[in-house]
Design an enzyme around this catalytic site. Sequence first.
Site, short mmCIF file in Angstrom:
data_model
loop_
_atom_site.label_atom_id
_atom_site.label_comp_id
_atom_site.label_asym_id
_atom_site.label_seq_id
_atom_site.Cartn_x
_atom_site.Cartn_y
_atom_site.Cartn_z
N LYS A 162 0.84 -1.19 0.00
CA LYS A 162 0.00 0.00 0.00
C LYS A 162 0.88 1.25 0.00
CE LYS A 162 -4.19 -1.59 -0.01
NZ LYS A 162 -5.00 -1.38 -1.23
N ASP A 191 -0.11 -0.21 -4.63
CA ASP A 191 -1.50 0.23 -4.76
C ASP A 191 -1.68 1.52 -3.97
OD1 ASP A 191 -4.22 0.61 -4.90
OD2 ASP A 191 -4.76 -1.26 -3.87
N GLU A 217 -1.10 0.22 -9.10
CA GLU A 217 -2.57 0.21 -9.04
C GLU A 217 -3.10 1.53 -8.51
OE1 GLU A 217 -4.21 -3.46 -7.55
OE2 GLU A 217 -5.71 -2.43 -6.33
N ASP A 242 -8.62 -0.35 -10.12
CA ASP A 242 -9.34 -1.13 -9.11
C ASP A 242 -10.67 -0.44 -8.83
OD1 ASP A 242 -10.35 -2.38 -6.86
OD2 ASP A 242 -8.69 -1.88 -5.53
N LYS A 266 -12.62 -8.21 -8.72
CA LYS A 266 -12.98 -8.56 -7.34
C LYS A 266 -14.37 -9.19 -7.32
CE LYS A 266 -10.10 -5.09 -5.08
NZ LYS A 266 -10.02 -3.98 -4.11
N GLN A 294 -11.01 -7.51 -1.52
CA GLN A 294 -11.88 -6.46 -0.98
C GLN A 294 -11.81 -6.48 0.54
OE1 GLN A 294 -13.51 -4.20 -3.37
NE2 GLN A 294 -13.02 -3.31 -1.39
#
Length: 367
Positions: A162, A191, A217, A242, A266, A294
């Site tokens: 992240k 991401d 992402e 996403d 997802k 998710q």
Amino acid sequence: MKIVNVEAIPFAIPYTKPLRFASGEVHTAEHVLIRVHTDEGLVGTAEAPPRPYTYGETQESIVAVVERIFAPQLKGLTPLDRERIHERLDRTVGNPTAKAALDMALWDILGQAAGLPVSGLLGGYTDRMRVSHMVGFAPAEHMVAEAERIRDTYGITTFKVKVGRLPYHQDVAACRALRRALGPDVELYVDGNRGWTAADSARALREMADLDLTFAEELCPADDVLGRRWLVAQSPVPFIADESATTTGEVTRELLGGSATAISVKTARTGFTRSQRILNACQTLGVEAVIGNQIDGQIGTLCSVAFGAAHRWSARHAGELSNFLDMTDDLLAEPLTIENGTLRVREGAGLGLRIDPGKLARYRQDR
Ligand code: MUC
Ligand code: MG
């Protein structure tokens, strides 16, 4: 076989540690268990994870929309009436995880009725997926320690890191520390959950050019339309949409508009039916697809791996299937296990998931 009842049961299970990312954080899995009942006694099961920072859904809104709008629309139809069911669900905009859980519960019933695994019905490509683990925000040394623990305990060698904090240098430093500690054989991608501007993202990607990232992402918002296109055009790696690509229409717009060059699929938000449409579009266009997370519990993870393993195009990359490891408990009678960095599809008819009644009684919030 007719649908006679639909249950939406809110439950809450704490995490051992919160997952933090640019658009929010999760301390407790406050999900909704969906159960679709038929007059022949078959029950289809799935879970809906409310993600207000991504879809605007809450636990309360999911229960309300299922009980008040979707359940009456489904009752009287058969689980084979899927096109008709989606036509009815689509009269209501939004509510993606509520709709997705209903879709997956219906597939669970179809599999049970046929005596066949859902993963086989969907495509049956393989029986397992390599697992990618999401590493949330923390001081760099904690992120490294978590990745090392996950690698050493479960054999996982793919990590989604992240990013999206400001200033962006702390994320670049964390990625650098992870690459240094984990070595060249581990796969890393990032991401941003829209946390950076397009300019920050471009700078960060340049500074990380030597880190051999696989994907980037959602680093900046897709609504910053020209900035995002400018960024994607210069990204050295496929740029995954996403939260900007949660419907077939959004996927098409992001790809054709040059705002993404890969898609996170997802099942928690597009179920099996719509996820298949999205994945088929990706394969047809030659666009990479990754099975995303998710922040699913074990039920959602089982659905993700059943779908991801079913198709060649999604089984090519590790799927994000491990963040349930941070939950203190779950509802499945037989917990999922990750071994040698892989998660297996569950055998048996339908999705092969059994709910532990004692655990459901303990964690449900409606009684
Ligand atoms: C992810 O891939 O972004 C965090 C927010 C969300 O919508 O999903 C998670 C993981
Ligand atoms: Mg994401």
